[in-house]
Scaffold this motif. Structure first.
Motif, PDB file in Angstrom:
ATOM      1  N   TRP A 290      -5.373   2.507   6.975  1.00  0.00           N
ATOM      2  CA  TRP A 290      -4.075   2.213   5.876  1.00  0.00           C
ATOM      3  C   TRP A 290      -4.276   2.641   4.762  1.00  0.00           C
ATOM      4  N   TYR A 291      -5.555   2.523   4.108  1.00  0.00           N
ATOM      5  CA  TYR A 291      -5.847   2.251   2.477  1.00  0.00           C
ATOM      6  C   TYR A 291      -6.167   3.980   2.293  1.00  0.00           C
ATOM      7  N   PRO A 292      -6.192   4.141   0.765  1.00  0.00           N
ATOM      8  CA  PRO A 292      -6.275   5.430   0.355  1.00  0.00           C
ATOM      9  C   PRO A 292      -7.739   6.166   0.958  1.00  0.00           C
ATOM     10  N   ASN A 293      -7.682   7.491   1.186  1.00  0.00           N
ATOM     11  CA  ASN A 293      -8.864   7.981   1.717  1.00  0.00           C
ATOM     12  C   ASN A 293      -9.883   8.310   0.516  1.00  0.00           C
ATOM     13  N   GLU A 294      -9.230   8.542  -0.483  1.00  0.00           N
ATOM     14  CA  GLU A 294     -10.057   9.057  -1.754  1.00  0.00           C
ATOM     15  C   GLU A 294      -9.837   7.565  -2.889  1.00  0.00           C
ATOM     16  N   PHE A 295     -11.125   7.299  -3.453  1.00  0.00           N
ATOM     17  CA  PHE A 295     -11.231   6.372  -4.541  1.00  0.00           C
ATOM     18  C   PHE A 295     -11.246   7.007  -5.773  1.00  0.00           C
TER      19      PHE A 295
ATOM     20  N   LEU B  48       1.060  -1.142   0.157  1.00  0.00           N
ATOM     21  CA  LEU B  48      -0.016   0.049   0.119  1.00  0.00           C
ATOM     22  C   LEU B  48       0.894   1.179  -0.062  1.00  0.00           C
ATOM     23  N   GLU B  49       0.398   2.270  -0.812  1.00  0.00           N
ATOM     24  CA  GLU B  49       1.164   3.513  -0.503  1.00  0.00           C
ATOM     25  C   GLU B  49       1.139   4.040   0.767  1.00  0.00           C
TER      26      GLU B  49
ATOM     27  N   LEU C 136      -3.222  -5.002  -2.008  1.00  0.00           N
ATOM     28  CA  LEU C 136      -2.415  -4.209  -2.960  1.00  0.00           C
ATOM     29  C   LEU C 136      -3.573  -2.894  -3.705  1.00  0.00           C
ATOM     30  N   THR C 137      -2.814  -2.060  -4.184  1.00  0.00           N
ATOM     31  CA  THR C 137      -3.619  -1.064  -5.038  1.00  0.00           C
ATOM     32  C   THR C 137      -2.694  -0.941  -6.486  1.00  0.00           C
ATOM     33  N   SER C 138      -3.554  -1.064  -7.425  1.00  0.00           N
ATOM     34  CA  SER C 138      -2.847  -1.019  -8.747  1.00  0.00           C
ATOM     35  C   SER C 138      -3.788  -0.316  -9.640  1.00  0.00           C
TER      36      SER C 138
END
Length: 527
Positions: A294-299, A150-151, A339-341
């Protein structure tokens, strides 16, 4: 002359470097000045600030000329109230020295200058810590898991606090710093819901065999108590040992809330879920709140989101869910990475190259038992020169010196399609030759990749071009059995994440913790 010219250039270069370094240092310190309107402020001894060994705190107080800032009762009370009730957001008040600060507050008029300075530092340090925890979590997944990518989330906390302090918007800071995701909000609701349940003192359910409708079993007494406790069954019940129709409907409701097949059969999975206590469920919710930070706040505007424990993929476009698919994910030994990709391409009729882990754990042992194992799987062996190798000539002592490639086709391990996205784990979304797996409730069965139900329909959805990529066109490509790669032109992010709890319509929803992460994470949060 040349030497003098080079020396001059070197001096200019060094001077520029110093200027750049000074500019960086100045930028680092360039916080807005804190506007202090309190009648009483005192100087803080830098030794007290330095004792925290926090560069952030040191930089913060430079913007107030090392003076106390929390003389305003309203601001101070707001910070204290937030830290005291931080457990309502799944955080731990003990992380923020609440008792120590509360003691200072009750004696505020008796504190000497040093004590006032200590109190001020505690307020700033712990409120900043609280805001950071709300934004990016208390722990960093990078140091917990090898298969999470994760970023990093980086909050300029001093800038945020000074701005909200000066504009009297501390409450807006706390609100806006949190995730806007509906799931995060559903988790906060779930925490509130579970806190409203009474203490859980129901005995463990013990049943060695499946219980079906109209059975008589002594375990049904505690089963009914559980169903009544969790509000899956309403009203009063005689708590008999008979599996009646009212209990059947309640069991189905319970099973649905826990991601089990709602068939009313009380087997091992249902008993296991029923035996998890209120306290353990609360831990689960708190662990999931941490993950969502932990995840991005914005989608992204358009995205695929895979919830690994829910075995589901949702396609969301402009805030509207446009497709839902059952998926198969990795086993506990071969986990699907978090992950995020970004989706890049679709490959029709993919070949499959046997990866190292499967080669070692599956192929080599099978080949030792039967040299025709790969041939039966339609897998061809190639040597380093690219020449085909007869299984009879395969060197059992050097299995890694070959490539093992399965030809395209309906029975290929990847099925008829794979969807590619950049990642460091060599995973992708794909079809499967085990299509019956989608009928199971526990679909933790793959070697790490995510297998998707009805992927050809999904491909048409992604390509979104009925003229160039119609059903007939795709069927023709599939029939040729020729590997064909197509670039995805529409931007879709992929979020491959892990959460096991949330709420829907005032009901608690849970999923089996397939990778056994929840309780361990909770323990680390409370350590």
């Amino acid at each position: 002359m040349n030497k003098l010219y080079i020396l001059l250039l070197l001096c200019v270069f060094i001077s520029c470097k110093k200027d750049q370094k000074n500019a960086v240092q100045k930028t680092k310190k360039a916080l807005p000045a804190i506007v202090i309107t309190d009648a009483r402020t005192i100087d803080i001894d830098t030794a007290l600030i330095n004792a925290y060994k926090s560069e952030t705190l040191k930089q913060f107080y430079l913007s107030s000329d090392n003076k106390t800032i929390w003389g305003n009762l309203k601001k101070r009370s707001y910070v204290l109230s937030q830290l005291k009730k931080s457990d309502e957001l799944g955080l731990n008040p003990n992380d923020y020295r609440v008792k120590k600060m509360n003691l200072y507050e009750t004696q505020i008029n008796k504190l000497n200058n040093k004590q006032l300075a200590e109190y001020d530092l505690l307020l700033t340090h712990n409120f900043e810590k609280y805001v950071i925890h709300l934004y990016e979590g208390k722990l960093n997944p990078k140091y917990l898991y090898r298969d999470w990518a994760l970023e990093d989330k980086d909050l300029k906390i001093n800038t945020a606090l000074v701005k909200s302090f000066n504009h009297n918007t501390l409450d807006s800071l706390v609100k806006n710093i949190q995730s806007k995701s509906p799931t995060y909000k559903q988790l906060l609701k779930a925490l509130k819901l579970i806190n409203d349940f009474p203490d859980d003192n129901i005995k463990t359910i013990e049943a060695s065999e499946k219980i079906v409708f109209k059975d008589t079993n002594p375990a049904l007494i505690n089963i009914k108590k559980r169903l009544l406790y969790w509000n899956d069954m309403s009203g009063k019940d005689s708590l008999t040992t008979i599996y009646d129709s009212k209990t059947l409907e309640a069991v189905k409701k319970f099973q649905s809330r826990h991601g089990l097949i709602p068939d009313g059969v009380i087997g091992a999975s249902t008993i296991h879920a029923m035996n998890i206590s209120k306290e353990k469920r609360k831990h689960q919710i708190i662990a999931n709140l941490e993950r969502w930070r932990w995840y991005p706040n914005e989608f992204s505007e358009n995205y695929f989101i895979v919830n690994i424990p829910d075995f589901k993929l949702h396609v969301v476009e402009k805030n509207d869910t446009t497709a839902v698919r059952n998926v198969v994910v990795g086993t506990s030994k071969r986990k699907t990475p978090v992950l995020t990709s970004t989706l890049k391409s679709i490959v029709f009729n993919p070949t499959w190259t046997v990866p190292p882990t499967i080669l070692k754990e599956d192929v080599v042992p099978a080949m030792k038992r039967n040299r025709n194992y790969l041939k039966n799987k339609n897998i061809t062996i190639y040597n380093t020169a690219g020449h085909e190798v007869d299984p009879a000539n395969w060197n059992i002592n050097k299995p890694r010196s070959y490539r093992y490639i399965q030809k395209p086709g309906y029975y290929n391990s990847l099925g008829l399609i794979k969807i590619m996205f950049p990642n460091n784990y060599s995973v992708y979304l794909h079809d499967t030759n085990h299509r019956n797996y989608f009928e199971r409730s526990n679909r933790s069965l793959s070697s790490g990749c995510v297998r998707v139900e009805n992927p050809l329909e999904l491909a048409r959805h992604i390509l979104d071009d009925s003229k160039n990529w119609s059903k007939d066109k795709i069927d023709t490509i599939i029939a040729r059995k020729k590997t064909t790669s197509i670039k995805i032109t529409k931007k879709y992010k992929l979020y491959q994440w892990y959460w096991t709890a949330w709420s829907e319509k005032n009901q608690l929803i849970f999923r089996y913790d397939v990778y056994d992460l929840d309780e361990d994470l909770y323990a680390k949060l409370r350590n």
